[in-house]
Motif scaffolding. Structure first.
Motif, PDB file in Angstrom:
ATOM      1  N   MET A  65      10.630  70.675  43.070  1.00 45.75           N
ATOM      2  CA  MET A  65       9.616  69.568  43.666  1.00 45.75           C
ATOM      3  C   MET A  65       8.001  69.967  43.243  1.00 45.75           C
ATOM      4  SD  MET A  65       9.805  67.849  47.118  1.00 45.75           S
ATOM      5  CE  MET A  65      10.836  66.753  46.304  1.00 45.75           C
ATOM      6  N   ILE A  66       7.339  68.982  42.957  1.00 46.69           N
ATOM      7  CA  ILE A  66       5.983  69.271  42.996  1.00 46.69           C
ATOM      8  C   ILE A  66       5.439  68.681  44.295  1.00 46.69           C
ATOM      9  CG2 ILE A  66       3.938  68.638  41.571  1.00 46.69           C
ATOM     10  CD1 ILE A  66       5.899  68.276  39.271  1.00 46.69           C
ATOM     11  N   TYR A  67       4.494  69.622  44.963  1.00 48.34           N
ATOM     12  CA  TYR A  67       3.837  69.040  46.063  1.00 48.34           C
ATOM     13  C   TYR A  67       2.282  68.943  45.721  1.00 48.34           C
ATOM     14  CZ  TYR A  67       7.797  70.732  48.759  1.00 48.34           C
ATOM     15  OH  TYR A  67       9.135  70.760  49.128  1.00 48.34           O
ATOM     16  N   VAL A  68       1.726  67.632  46.069  1.00 44.48           N
ATOM     17  CA  VAL A  68       0.549  67.310  45.538  1.00 44.48           C
ATOM     18  C   VAL A  68      -0.331  67.037  46.938  1.00 44.48           C
ATOM     19  CG1 VAL A  68      -0.902  65.435  44.473  1.00 44.48           C
ATOM     20  CG2 VAL A  68       1.230  65.935  43.826  1.00 44.48           C
ATOM     21  N   GLY A  69      -1.359  67.818  46.845  1.00 39.40           N
ATOM     22  CA  GLY A  69      -2.221  67.847  48.221  1.00 39.40           C
ATOM     23  C   GLY A  69      -2.753  66.533  48.443  1.00 39.40           C
ATOM     24  N   LYS A  70      -3.281  66.153  49.658  1.00 37.16           N
ATOM     25  CA  LYS A  70      -3.851  65.026  50.078  1.00 37.16           C
ATOM     26  C   LYS A  70      -5.371  64.548  49.273  1.00 37.16           C
ATOM     27  CE  LYS A  70      -2.173  64.883  54.709  1.00 37.16           C
ATOM     28  NZ  LYS A  70      -2.252  65.054  56.174  1.00 37.16           N
ATOM     29  N   GLU A  71      -5.969  65.482  48.936  1.00 34.33           N
ATOM     30  CA  GLU A  71      -7.228  65.447  48.244  1.00 34.33           C
ATOM     31  C   GLU A  71      -7.072  65.204  46.631  1.00 34.33           C
ATOM     32  OE1 GLU A  71     -10.077  64.807  49.889  1.00 34.33           O
ATOM     33  OE2 GLU A  71      -8.833  64.952  51.498  1.00 34.33           O
ATOM     34  N   THR A  72      -5.831  65.484  45.913  1.00 35.34           N
ATOM     35  CA  THR A  72      -5.504  65.431  44.562  1.00 35.34           C
ATOM     36  C   THR A  72      -5.203  63.910  44.251  1.00 35.34           C
ATOM     37  OG1 THR A  72      -4.141  67.612  44.874  1.00 35.34           O
ATOM     38  CG2 THR A  72      -3.936  66.152  43.051  1.00 35.34           C
ATOM     39  N   ARG A  73      -5.993  63.650  43.254  1.00 31.43           N
ATOM     40  CA  ARG A  73      -6.024  62.231  42.635  1.00 31.43           C
ATOM     41  C   ARG A  73      -5.233  62.396  41.143  1.00 31.43           C
ATOM     42  NH1 ARG A  73     -10.873  58.733  43.874  1.00 31.43           N
ATOM     43  NH2 ARG A  73     -11.861  59.728  45.278  1.00 31.43           N
ATOM     44  N   LEU A  74      -4.214  61.308  41.344  1.00 28.23           N
ATOM     45  CA  LEU A  74      -3.425  61.346  40.187  1.00 28.23           C
ATOM     46  C   LEU A  74      -3.942  60.275  39.280  1.00 28.23           C
ATOM     47  CD1 LEU A  74      -0.256  61.314  42.028  1.00 28.23           C
ATOM     48  CD2 LEU A  74      -1.130  63.148  40.837  1.00 28.23           C
ATOM     49  N   THR A  75      -3.781  60.467  37.968  1.00 25.71           N
ATOM     50  CA  THR A  75      -3.927  59.322  36.988  1.00 25.71           C
ATOM     51  C   THR A  75      -2.685  58.574  36.804  1.00 25.71           C
ATOM     52  OG1 THR A  75      -2.869  60.791  35.091  1.00 25.71           O
ATOM     53  CG2 THR A  75      -5.294  60.928  35.587  1.00 25.71           C
ATOM     54  N   ASP A  76      -2.806  57.352  36.479  1.00 27.36           N
ATOM     55  CA  ASP A  76      -1.839  56.535  36.430  1.00 27.36           C
ATOM     56  C   ASP A  76      -0.499  57.058  35.567  1.00 27.36           C
ATOM     57  OD1 ASP A  76      -2.844  54.435  37.828  1.00 27.36           O
ATOM     58  OD2 ASP A  76      -3.885  53.565  36.119  1.00 27.36           O
ATOM     59  N   GLU A  77      -0.976  57.731  34.400  1.00 28.97           N
ATOM     60  CA  GLU A  77      -0.079  58.306  33.632  1.00 28.97           C
ATOM     61  C   GLU A  77       0.666  59.386  34.142  1.00 28.97           C
ATOM     62  OE1 GLU A  77       2.545  59.089  30.241  1.00 28.97           O
ATOM     63  OE2 GLU A  77       1.102  57.109  30.632  1.00 28.97           O
ATOM     64  N   LEU A  78      -0.225  60.159  34.989  1.00 29.18           N
ATOM     65  CA  LEU A  78       0.530  61.598  35.680  1.00 29.18           C
ATOM     66  C   LEU A  78       1.548  60.993  36.668  1.00 29.18           C
ATOM     67  CD1 LEU A  78       0.996  64.475  36.151  1.00 29.18           C
ATOM     68  CD2 LEU A  78      -1.043  64.428  37.512  1.00 29.18           C
ATOM     69  N   GLU A  79       1.036  59.763  37.524  1.00 31.93           N
ATOM     70  CA  GLU A  79       1.927  59.379  38.440  1.00 31.93           C
ATOM     71  C   GLU A  79       3.197  58.829  37.705  1.00 31.93           C
ATOM     72  OE1 GLU A  79       1.353  56.120  42.228  1.00 31.93           O
ATOM     73  OE2 GLU A  79      -0.095  56.348  40.889  1.00 31.93           O
ATOM     74  N   ARG A  80       3.129  58.026  36.563  1.00 32.26           N
ATOM     75  CA  ARG A  80       4.410  57.409  35.998  1.00 32.26           C
ATOM     76  C   ARG A  80       5.259  58.713  35.528  1.00 32.26           C
ATOM     77  NH1 ARG A  80       0.912  53.413  34.144  1.00 32.26           N
ATOM     78  NH2 ARG A  80       0.131  54.736  32.538  1.00 32.26           N
ATOM     79  N   GLN A  81       4.793  59.601  35.026  1.00 31.59           N
ATOM     80  CA  GLN A  81       5.482  61.001  34.705  1.00 31.59           C
ATOM     81  C   GLN A  81       6.111  61.394  35.949  1.00 31.59           C
ATOM     82  OE1 GLN A  81       3.080  63.501  32.475  1.00 31.59           O
ATOM     83  NE2 GLN A  81       3.037  62.038  30.674  1.00 31.59           N
ATOM     84  N   LEU A  82       5.745  61.666  37.051  1.00 29.82           N
ATOM     85  CA  LEU A  82       6.221  62.252  38.158  1.00 29.82           C
ATOM     86  C   LEU A  82       7.025  61.490  38.781  1.00 29.82           C
ATOM     87  CD1 LEU A  82       2.959  63.576  39.759  1.00 29.82           C
ATOM     88  CD2 LEU A  82       4.845  65.097  38.624  1.00 29.82           C
ATOM     89  N   LEU A  83       7.067  60.307  38.750  1.00 23.83           N
ATOM     90  CA  LEU A  83       7.841  59.001  39.285  1.00 23.83           C
ATOM     91  C   LEU A  83       9.422  59.320  38.446  1.00 23.83           C
ATOM     92  CD1 LEU A  83       5.864  56.109  40.714  1.00 23.83           C
ATOM     93  CD2 LEU A  83       7.249  57.706  41.733  1.00 23.83           C
ATOM     94  N   ALA A  84       9.027  59.346  37.049  1.00 28.48           N
ATOM     95  CA  ALA A  84      10.222  59.189  36.211  1.00 28.48           C
ATOM     96  C   ALA A  84      11.157  60.596  36.482  1.00 28.48           C
ATOM     97  CB  ALA A  84       9.612  59.105  34.750  1.00 28.48           C
ATOM     98  N   GLN A  85      10.405  61.660  36.618  1.00 32.00           N
ATOM     99  CA  GLN A  85      11.072  62.919  36.964  1.00 32.00           C
ATOM    100  C   GLN A  85      11.804  62.953  38.270  1.00 32.00           C
ATOM    101  OE1 GLN A  85       8.030  66.081  36.677  1.00 32.00           O
ATOM    102  NE2 GLN A  85       7.959  66.085  34.215  1.00 32.00           N
ATOM    103  N   ALA A  86      11.078  62.446  39.121  1.00 32.33           N
ATOM    104  CA  ALA A  86      11.768  62.328  40.323  1.00 32.33           C
ATOM    105  C   ALA A  86      13.112  61.382  40.250  1.00 32.33           C
ATOM    106  CB  ALA A  86      10.665  61.712  41.471  1.00 32.33           C
ATOM    107  N   ILE A  87      13.058  60.277  39.645  1.00 29.40           N
ATOM    108  CA  ILE A  87      14.112  59.492  39.484  1.00 29.40           C
ATOM    109  C   ILE A  87      15.333  60.284  38.690  1.00 29.40           C
ATOM    110  CG2 ILE A  87      15.030  57.299  38.384  1.00 29.40           C
ATOM    111  CD1 ILE A  87      12.114  56.085  39.174  1.00 29.40           C
TER     112      ILE A  87
END
Length: 60
Positions: A1-23
């Motif tokens: 599991m990847i923990y992302v801090g509150k102050e970390t900004r995700l790019t749209d591509e990175l967010e899509r990759q993280l969601l795909a991995q989680a699914i």
């Protein structure tokens, strides 16, 4: 599991990759977890005897 801090900004591509991995991880078969759950269910279903057996020994 990847923990992302509150102050970390995700790019749209990175967010899509993280969601795909989680699914993918959510639907991946985990045999060890499945066996653990099976044994837990079997243990709960097994009848338990609450009485204890006491043996007396007689000396000659």
């Amino acid at each position: 599991m990847i923990y992302v801090g509150k102050e970390t900004r995700l790019t749209d591509e990175l967010e899509r990759q993280l969601l795909a991995q989680a699914i993918e991880e959510q639907f991946r078969f985990k045999p060890v977890v499945a066996l653990k759950n099976l044994f837990a269910k079997l243990f709960q279903a097994a009848p338990r005897s609450k009485s204890t057996v006491h043996h007396t020994v007689k000396h000659a």
